[in-house]
Design an enzyme around this catalytic site. Structure first.
Site, PDB file in Angstrom:
ATOM      1  N   SER A   1       0.848  -1.194   0.000  1.00 39.97           N
ATOM      2  CA  SER A   1       0.000   0.000   0.000  1.00 39.97           C
ATOM      3  C   SER A   1       0.877   1.235   0.000  1.00 39.97           C
ATOM      4  O   SER A   1       1.938   1.254   0.632  1.00 39.97           O
ATOM      5  CB  SER A   1      -0.875   0.001   1.249  1.00 39.97           C
ATOM      6  OG  SER A   1      -1.447   1.277   1.422  1.00 39.97           O
TER       7      SER A   1
ATOM      8  N   TYR B   1      -1.227  -0.610  10.109  1.00 37.46           N
ATOM      9  CA  TYR B   1      -1.289  -1.163   8.743  1.00 37.46           C
ATOM     10  C   TYR B   1      -0.134  -0.591   7.908  1.00 37.46           C
ATOM     11  O   TYR B   1       0.558  -1.323   7.184  1.00 37.46           O
ATOM     12  CB  TYR B   1      -2.645  -0.794   8.149  1.00 37.46           C
ATOM     13  CG  TYR B   1      -2.880  -1.185   6.713  1.00 37.46           C
ATOM     14  CD1 TYR B   1      -3.387  -2.442   6.384  1.00 37.46           C
ATOM     15  CD2 TYR B   1      -2.629  -0.288   5.668  1.00 37.46           C
ATOM     16  CE1 TYR B   1      -3.630  -2.787   5.054  1.00 37.46           C
ATOM     17  CE2 TYR B   1      -2.870  -0.626   4.346  1.00 37.46           C
ATOM     18  CZ  TYR B   1      -3.373  -1.875   4.047  1.00 37.46           C
ATOM     19  OH  TYR B   1      -3.616  -2.219   2.731  1.00 37.46           O
TER      20      TYR B   1
END
Ligand code: NDP
Length: 292
Positions: free
Chosen positions: A155, A210
């Site tokens: 990501s 994350y």
């Protein structure tokens, strides 16, 4: 990076139905779409999922639409014993592996929410999961002239410019980065979370746990790419872009099928155009850029 997304023309086709890919977290979302795309392109694909019922259902749905070369095996990437059992099952049933897509991941935040809820689970699943699985499967890669490929789904939240701490950034940017330094960075983050000091230490602000899990995965991918330089194994990372799946609560700029088309193009690049140790960002389905 337009050449990366050139059509998968018949002349570029280096693979056959003997070419075997493993995709993690493939019962739904981008993982499922990647399995479908690779099957459409004629590969043999092992669809894995942590929940057997969901995984079997997903594989059956593909078989029902006519794909013969889809196989299922249960795999919980947060559980080292599940990884060991999968590696053994794979060795016994297939022997050699050509492509690994480390796709499975978790986040406990909604879009726009930046809480730290289950940092240990996130790090264990999104960083140590793909790392342990990769290490378990490394001896099985074919590493022929067509070059074996690992694609880690990452990501842009995990890019180094999201780190506000120059000292941590310096460590992760280093050309001589080691796995020990990556593990120590992750441990430090978890300690800072436990002591309630993480915000002062310059860790990322958006989806912090994350983001760190993906930052560590990117860093590990670079170290692995260096280890296999010239040894017929390519390791890259891809941010699929803001994709409409359950992770984003159905929000996004494009569908899982569109993200999967980019994944397929990246993992099937002809050998002469293949890179390693790169981080790609899919800005929109037809536009991807290399960052690292
Ligand atoms: P989804 O939440 O739709 O799917 C995630 C998949 O991972 C599910 O199949 C889930 O299984 C599986 N999974 C979670 N934990 C484990 C585990 N311990 N073992 C095995 N499988 C597990 O997410 P997406 O499809 O959106 O995400 C795919 C990848 O793309 C992820 O790596 C994500 O970080 C990345 N990504 C996604 C973006 C987006 O906008 N969607 C943007 C940037 C990156 P289950 O159904 O059992 O929960």
């Amino acid at each position: 990076m337009d050449h990366l997304i050139s059509p998968l023309s018949p002349t570029n086709r280096w693979w056959s139905e003997e070419t075997t890919a493993v995709v993690t977290g493939a019962n739904k979302g981008i993982g499922f779409a990647v399995v479908k795309r690779l099957l459409e392109l004629g590969l043999t694909v092992v669809l894995t999922a942590r929940n057997a019922e969901n995984g079997i259902q997903a594989a059956d749905s593909l078989r029902l639409t006519g794909f013969r070369n889809v196989h299922f095996c249960c795999l919980d990437i947060s559980d080292p014993s599940s990884i060991a059992a999968f590696a053994s099952w794979f060795r016994h049933n297939f022997g050699v592996l050509d492509i690994l897509v480390n796709n499975a991941a978790v986040s406990f935040n909604a879009v726009g929410e930046n809480l730290i809820k289950e940092p240990d689970t996130i790090i264990k699943t999104n960083f140590y999961g793909p790392k342990l699985l990769t290490e378990a499967l490394l001896p099985l890669f074919r590493r022929s002239d067509s070059v074996s490929r690992i694609l880690n789904m990452s990501s842009r939240l995990g890019t180094l410019n999201k780190l506000r701490s120059p000292s941590i950034r310096r460590i992760l940017e280093s050309e001589d980065l080691t796995n020990e330094q990556i593990d120590a960075t992750v441990t430090q983050f978890l300690q800072d979370v436990k002591s309630g000091t993480w915000e002062k230490q310059g860790w990322p602000e958006n989806w912090p746990d994350y983001a760190i899990s993906k930052m560590a995965l990117n860093a590990y991918s670079r170290v692995l790419a260096r280890r296999y330089d010239g040894k017929k194994l390519s390791v890259n990372c891809l941010c699929p872009g803001f994709t409409r799946t359950s992770m984003t609560g159905g929000q996004g700029t494009h569908t899982a099928d569109e993200a999967a088309a980019t994944v397929a193009k990246l993992v099937l690049i002809p050998q002469e155009k293949l890179t390693s140790g790169k981080f790609y960002i899919c800005l929109e389905p037809k536009k991807i850029i290399a960052k690292l």
